[in-house]
Scaffold this motif. Structure first.
Motif, PDB file in Angstrom:
ATOM      1  N   MET A 100      26.664  93.673  38.278  1.00 58.18           N
ATOM      2  CA  MET A 100      27.376  94.840  37.792  1.00 58.18           C
ATOM      3  C   MET A 100      27.104  94.989  36.288  1.00 58.18           C
ATOM      4  O   MET A 100      27.494  94.146  35.497  1.00 58.18           O
ATOM      5  N   PRO A 101      26.453  96.035  35.887  1.00 58.88           N
ATOM      6  CA  PRO A 101      26.039  96.149  34.483  1.00 58.88           C
ATOM      7  C   PRO A 101      27.201  96.401  33.521  1.00 58.88           C
ATOM      8  O   PRO A 101      27.108  96.080  32.351  1.00 58.88           O
ATOM      9  N   GLN A 102      28.301  96.971  33.987  1.00 56.38           N
ATOM     10  CA  GLN A 102      29.393  97.244  33.060  1.00 56.38           C
ATOM     11  C   GLN A 102      30.125  95.970  32.638  1.00 56.38           C
ATOM     12  O   GLN A 102      30.906  95.993  31.704  1.00 56.38           O
ATOM     13  N   LEU A 103      29.887  94.865  33.319  1.00 58.41           N
ATOM     14  CA  LEU A 103      30.509  93.603  32.944  1.00 58.41           C
ATOM     15  C   LEU A 103      29.654  92.798  31.977  1.00 58.41           C
ATOM     16  O   LEU A 103      30.078  91.757  31.506  1.00 58.41           O
ATOM     17  N   ASP A 104      28.480  93.277  31.681  1.00 52.27           N
ATOM     18  CA  ASP A 104      27.602  92.595  30.727  1.00 52.27           C
ATOM     19  C   ASP A 104      28.052  92.974  29.309  1.00 52.27           C
ATOM     20  O   ASP A 104      27.872  94.110  28.879  1.00 52.27           O
ATOM     21  N   PRO A 105      28.643  92.043  28.544  1.00 49.26           N
ATOM     22  CA  PRO A 105      29.190  92.404  27.240  1.00 49.26           C
ATOM     23  C   PRO A 105      28.180  92.432  26.103  1.00 49.26           C
ATOM     24  O   PRO A 105      28.535  92.780  24.987  1.00 49.26           O
ATOM     25  N   SER A 106      26.934  92.091  26.367  1.00 50.59           N
ATOM     26  CA  SER A 106      25.996  91.944  25.258  1.00 50.59           C
ATOM     27  C   SER A 106      25.758  93.252  24.483  1.00 50.59           C
ATOM     28  O   SER A 106      25.860  93.248  23.259  1.00 50.59           O
ATOM     29  N   PRO A 107      25.447  94.397  25.084  1.00 50.99           N
ATOM     30  CA  PRO A 107      25.234  95.564  24.223  1.00 50.99           C
ATOM     31  C   PRO A 107      26.554  96.175  23.734  1.00 50.99           C
ATOM     32  O   PRO A 107      26.646  96.632  22.600  1.00 50.99           O
ATOM     33  N   TRP A 108      27.580  96.153  24.555  1.00 48.39           N
ATOM     34  CA  TRP A 108      28.814  96.849  24.191  1.00 48.39           C
ATOM     35  C   TRP A 108      29.630  96.068  23.177  1.00 48.39           C
ATOM     36  O   TRP A 108      30.286  96.663  22.324  1.00 48.39           O
ATOM     37  N   LEU A 109      29.574  94.763  23.252  1.00 44.85           N
ATOM     38  CA  LEU A 109      30.282  93.956  22.271  1.00 44.85           C
ATOM     39  C   LEU A 109      29.667  94.142  20.885  1.00 44.85           C
ATOM     40  O   LEU A 109      30.384  94.261  19.892  1.00 44.85           O
ATOM     41  N   PHE A 110      28.359  94.196  20.815  1.00 46.43           N
ATOM     42  CA  PHE A 110      27.688  94.411  19.529  1.00 46.43           C
ATOM     43  C   PHE A 110      28.026  95.791  18.973  1.00 46.43           C
ATOM     44  O   PHE A 110      28.291  95.935  17.773  1.00 46.43           O
ATOM     45  N   ILE A 111      28.042  96.807  19.814  1.00 45.01           N
ATOM     46  CA  ILE A 111      28.379  98.163  19.362  1.00 45.01           C
ATOM     47  C   ILE A 111      29.828  98.214  18.901  1.00 45.01           C
ATOM     48  O   ILE A 111      30.144  98.825  17.873  1.00 45.01           O
TER      49      ILE A 111
END
Length: 55
Positions: free
Chosen positions: A1-12
């Motif tokens: 599930m891509p929405q659970l991947d925090p790598s791009p959204w946490l950085f933003i």
């Protein structure tokens, strides 16, 4: 599930909040109001007590 991947959204999220906390407060604190309140009053205000009889 891509929405659970925090790598791009946490950085933003961290980047946006850090830029908000670094650039916005100095701009807000540098704002001056055109009508500054006077700290020294020229005259003392007179107050009059009420002479009403309270029941």
């Amino acid at each position: 599930m891509p929405q659970l991947d925090p790598s791009p959204w946490l950085f933003i999220l961290v980047l946006s909040w850090s830029s908000f906390l670094i650039f916005i407060p100095p701009k807000l604190l540098a704002h001056t109001f055109p009508n500054e309140a006077e700290t020294n009053k020229k005259h003392k205000s007179q107050t009059h007590p009420w002479n009403w009889q309270w029941h």
